[in-house]
Design an enzyme around this catalytic site. Structure first.
Site, PDB file in Angstrom:
ATOM      1  N   LYS A  31       0.747  -1.223   0.010  1.00  0.00           N
ATOM      2  CA  LYS A  31       0.026  -0.046   0.089  1.00  0.00           C
ATOM      3  C   LYS A  31       0.860   1.236  -0.113  1.00  0.00           C
ATOM      4  O   LYS A  31       1.993   1.318   0.914  1.00  0.00           O
ATOM      5  CB  LYS A  31      -0.949   0.043   1.136  1.00  0.00           C
ATOM      6  CG  LYS A  31      -1.754   1.151   1.436  1.00  0.00           C
ATOM      7  CD  LYS A  31      -2.587   0.957   2.511  1.00  0.00           C
ATOM      8  CE  LYS A  31      -3.895   1.903   2.716  1.00  0.00           C
ATOM      9  NZ  LYS A  31      -4.659   1.806   3.919  1.00  0.00           N
ATOM     10  N   SER A  43      -9.728   1.684   2.806  1.00  0.00           N
ATOM     11  CA  SER A  43      -8.952   2.397   2.223  1.00  0.00           C
ATOM     12  C   SER A  43      -7.910   1.557   1.406  1.00  0.00           C
ATOM     13  O   SER A  43      -7.209   2.081   0.087  1.00  0.00           O
ATOM     14  CB  SER A  43      -8.089   3.699   2.753  1.00  0.00           C
ATOM     15  OG  SER A  43      -7.355   3.046   3.791  1.00  0.00           O
ATOM     16  N   SER A  90      -9.847  -0.815   7.141  1.00  0.00           N
ATOM     17  CA  SER A  90      -9.176  -0.539   5.708  1.00  0.00           C
ATOM     18  C   SER A  90      -8.293  -1.729   5.121  1.00  0.00           C
ATOM     19  O   SER A  90      -8.102  -1.855   3.952  1.00  0.00           O
ATOM     20  CB  SER A  90      -8.163   0.611   5.675  1.00  0.00           C
ATOM     21  OG  SER A  90      -8.856   1.724   5.469  1.00  0.00           O
TER      22      SER A  90
END
Ligand code: GLN
Length: 493
Positions: free
Chosen positions: A81, A156, A180
């Site tokens: 990420k 996210s 997330s």
């Protein structure tokens, strides 16, 4: 998907060692998929083609020498990420404000993956600074769900989830501040675990809400999840909140209890998590997962977590409060973007921050600053912290008196349409209702796929454990998935 990109990480390592394929071949297949699908899915912000191939060549050279002990993630393609800093590789947090920022150091969890032999394919897309639940709040455009490209992949860590679901990497690291990892895992039909707060060092994870943030892995199998988790866990002197507890060999423990059933396990089902607003199809899928677990020997007990209804409000005070402080460092001087507008220093700050941050991030900074301000602090921030304690106590009591793990939905809906919730932030926040409690209480939580809806969208259940009980979550998830397999790659045929 080529067969090589469908393998588990465990199988990839074995294949390289048996010389069924080389690390270079494996990496090329993943890079090819990362590149070719990116125009459609937009799961990557950066693809590290040259570095990945160089690492793969080094891996093949190591295998050819053949005498060294081979690391546990030898040659396994992973993605990261873009919220975790990577030395020498641009790290954007999907924000304009960090454009061009090349970190001078490496996140501990990323370093540990590299040391375990993993090969980094690229940095994945996310909601700006991990604020959001759909990966639509990205300065680099939304990520699409590979099961249905008109839908969001969740967020996210949406890019991470998609990269694993779509065979662009076998494992991905995400962050989970309020769901997330678990929510995008459930929207894309993969496994995602948020470890106990402190299990994994946060060093090099860009701070959103420091008392809630944790790094964790996505994978397509429980064994890969276990392997990734044990690789990144452990005390780190760079993060004083990381725990000194010995890290179990999760993979070995899993293999030791495989097939033993769940006779000794009590699963708590909290009534506060089965409320109006949960999609009927999700409720049905979860109820049948509960039955399946019962038939594996688990004892199902109804429990109550009475303060659940206040969790969402507490989270959306505490998280923005911490964010407003953490994000004050982006001043146009130290990182990335600096606006050329403004006559003096304070105007430069103002312009940089107004131009550099997106709408949702600005909304959080404003909310956070407000709830911490003199006069409102007691009414909002202090109250929210008190609620947090009540929620922690609810879980403590449940684990002490009634059950070993807790089973809930991950989210009230499956993947929603792109654009459906963007103009209604409250609606978006409500989707986090079942995932944020684990962060408020610091507990481990895993998202486990449990079927497809009529619209062919994946749905999952969540298992929550007492602190440091990741091993138990993995064990229950494994027994369930062994008996009720979910083909994570079926969408692409
Ligand atoms: N959706 C939640 C938020 O917007 C959680 C995000 C996260 O876990 N990083 O804050």
């Amino acid at each position: 998907m080529s067969n090589l990109t469908k393998l588990s990480a465990v199988e990839m390592r074995e294949g390289i060692l048996k010389k069924d394929f080389s690390a270079v071949e494996l990496t090329r297949h993943h890079l090819e998929r990362a590149n070719s699908l990116n125009a459609k899915l937009n799961s990557f912000i950066t693809i590290c083609e040259k570095d990945a191939l160089a690492q793969a060549e080094a891996t093949d050279a190591l295998v050819a020498k053949g005498n060294a002990a081979m690391p546990p993630l030898l040659g396994v393609p992973v993605s990261i990420k873009d919220m975790l800093v990577t030395e020498g590789i641009e790290t954007t947090c999907a924000s304009k404000i960090l454009k061009g920022f090349i970190p001078p150091y490496e996140c501990t969890a990323v370093r540990k993956l590299r040391e375990a032999g993993a090969i980094i394919i690229g940095k994945t897309n996310l909601d700006e600074f991990a604020m959001g639940s759909s990966t639509e709040n990205s300065a680099y455009g939304p990520t699409k769900n590979p099961w249905d490209e008109s839908r969001v992949p969740g967020g996210s860590s949406g890019g991470s989830a998609v990269s694993v679901a779509a065979g662009q990497s076998a494992i991905s690291l995400g962050t989970d501040t309020g769901g997330s990892i678990r929510q995008p895992a459930s929207f894309t039909g993969v496994i995602g675990i948020k470890p106990t707060y402190g299990r994994v060092s946060r060093y090099g994870a860009v701070a959103y809400a420091s008392s809630l943030d944790q790094i964790g892995p996505f994978a397509r199998t429980i064994e890969d999840t276990a392997l990734a988790l044990q690789t990144i866990s452990g005390k780190d002197h760079q993060d004083s909140t990381s725990l000194a507890e010995k890290v179990p060999n999760f993979l070995k423990d899993l293999r030791a209890c495989k097939g033993n059933g769940l006779k000794d396990i009590r699963i708590g089902v909290p009534k506060e998590y089965f409320i109006k607003g949960v999609d009927a199809e999700i409720e049905t899928a979860i109820r049948s997962a509960v039955k399946a677990l019962e038939s594996l020997g688990a004892r199902i007990v109804e429990i109550s977590l009475p303060h659940t209804e206040y969790a969402l409000a507490a989270y959306y005070i505490i998280a923005p409060a911490e964010a407003s402080s953490n994000l004050s460092r982006y001043d146009g001087v130290r990182y990335g973007l600096r606006s050329g507008n403004g006559q003096d220093l304070s105007q430069m700050y103002e312009h940089t921050r107004s131009e550099g941050f997106g709408t949702e991030v600005r909304r959080r900074i404003l909310t956070g600053t407000y709830v911490l301000s003199a006069g409102y602090y007691d009414a909002y921030y202090r109250k929210a912290q008190q609620v947090r304690t009540l929620i922690i106590n609810d879980f403590r009591k449940a684990f002490a008196d009634a059950c070993d793990v807790i089973l809930t939905p991950v989210a009230p809906t499956t993947a929603f349409k792109i654009g459906e919730n963007v103009s209604n932030p409250l609606q978006m926040y409500l989707g986090d209702i079942f995932s944020i409690t684990a962060n408020l209480a610091g507990l481990p939580g895993i998202s486990v796929p449990c079927g497809l809806t009529k619209d062919n969208l994946p749905t999952s259940f969540q298992l929550l454990g007492a602190p440091l009980e990741e091993g138990l979550l993995l064990r229950v998830a494994q027994e369930y998935l062994d008996a009720n397999p979910f083909n994570t790659t079926q969408f692409a045929g």
